[in-house]
Design an enzyme around this catalytic site. Structure first.
Site, PDB file in Angstrom:
ATOM      1  CE1 TYR A   1      -3.660   2.550   0.742  1.00 37.99           C
ATOM      2  CE2 TYR A   1      -2.093   3.550   2.234  1.00 37.99           C
ATOM      3  CZ  TYR A   1      -3.438   3.350   1.117  1.00 37.99           C
ATOM      4  OH  TYR A   1      -4.200   4.566   1.415  1.00 37.99           O
ATOM      5  CB  ALA A   2       2.690   2.963   2.411  1.00 32.30           C
TER       6      ALA A   2
ATOM      7  CB  SER B   1       6.394   8.494  -0.828  1.00 35.67           C
ATOM      8  OG  SER B   1       5.133   9.278  -1.270  1.00 35.67           O
TER       9      SER B   1
ATOM     10  CG  ASP C   1      -3.327  10.395  -2.521  1.00 35.67           C
ATOM     11  OD1 ASP C   1      -2.846  10.437  -3.476  1.00 35.67           O
ATOM     12  OD2 ASP C   1      -3.002   9.844  -1.175  1.00 35.67           O
TER      13      ASP C   1
ATOM     14  CG  HIS D   1       2.020  11.586  -0.657  1.00 38.18           C
ATOM     15  ND1 HIS D   1       0.964  12.611  -0.819  1.00 38.18           N
ATOM     16  CD2 HIS D   1       1.656  10.323  -1.509  1.00 38.18           C
ATOM     17  CE1 HIS D   1      -0.039  11.925  -1.464  1.00 38.18           C
ATOM     18  NE2 HIS D   1       0.465  10.589  -1.752  1.00 38.18           N
TER      19      HIS D   1
ATOM     20  CG  HIS E   1      -1.052   9.799  -6.614  1.00 40.36           C
ATOM     21  ND1 HIS E   1      -0.590   9.761  -5.309  1.00 40.36           N
ATOM     22  CD2 HIS E   1       0.020  10.282  -7.374  1.00 40.36           C
ATOM     23  CE1 HIS E   1       0.745  10.191  -5.243  1.00 40.36           C
ATOM     24  NE2 HIS E   1       0.994  10.689  -6.514  1.00 40.36           N
TER      25      HIS E   1
ATOM     26  CD  GLU F   1      -1.968   5.001  -5.954  1.00 36.59           C
ATOM     27  OE1 GLU F   1      -1.671   6.017  -5.970  1.00 36.59           O
ATOM     28  OE2 GLU F   1      -1.292   4.132  -5.264  1.00 36.59           O
TER      29      GLU F   1
END
Length: 213
Positions: free
Chosen positions: A127-128, A134, A143, A136, A189, A186
């Protein structure tokens, strides 16, 4: 001569006052053409499983979305993005709002290394991303969802898929590029790459791995 000079000074002062009081209104207005600055090199940072973010690429101009004038919902009051990305996001949502697409919710934005580590420990690699890998971390990714349902099916998701490129954003992980990105589809995203790159990537069906030299 003195009368003319006095008139000019008064005219300038009135103009400045008008601009000052109009700025908040303009933020919530939809421009005919997106008023977004073209990219800097930092907008094209590539962060993925093979390219961790460097220390000098970490954002220094983050803003808290909760403190901004906005027409969308926030999942929490501590979500941050880089300042120019927050502006582009509001401009994009303004445009969607004028077409009756209004139920946007921003779920997440910038994450520091500690937050990513905690997410990775809790959710695992399925998931991560590992801390440092990342998008992010850049402050350029977010998101975004819909309060009406899943982003893939909701009007908000369909609108974003067709229009985000006009405002400097791309769908970072499209369904037909999983072999290249290494990430499953996704639809929520978004990644800011800036204009004109977002439009070129959209027109040529390219993801960042294919577009970045």
């Amino acid at each position: 001569m003195k009368k003319i000079l006095t008139f000019i000074i008064i005219a300038v002062m009135v103009t400045l006052l008008y601009i000052k009081w109009q700025v908040p209104t303009q933020l919530l207005a939809t421009p005919a053409t997106p008023n977004i600055e073209h990219d800097t090199d930092q907008n094209l940072i590539l962060v993925n499983q093979q390219h961790p973010i460097r220390q000098d690429q970490l954002p220094t101009d983050l803003v808290n979305l909760f403190e901004q004038q906005r027409t969308y919902t926030l999942f929490s009051s501590d979500i941050q993005l880089r300042a120019h990305v927050a502006t582009a996001l509001q401009q994009m949502i303004n445009a969607a709002n004028t077409e009756g697409v209004t139920q946007f919710i921003v779920m997440s934005g910038y994450r520091n290394l500690e937050e990513q580590q905690a997410l990775y420990d809790e959710m695992g690699s399925s998931y991560a991303m590992k801390p440092g890998y990342s998008e992010h971390h850049t402050g350029l990714a977010l998101d975004i969802g819909s309060t009406e349902g899943t982003m893939e099916m909701a009007p908000e998701g369909k609108w974003v898929a067709n229009n985000a490129h006009r405002f400097g954003f791309v769908l970072r992980y499209p369904a037909d590029k999983t072999a290249i990105t290494g990430i499953e589809f996704e639809p929520w995203h978004l990644r800011y790459v800036g204009l004109p790159h977002s439009e070129r990537m959209h027109e040529q069906n390219l993801v960042l791995e294919e577009y970045t030299p």
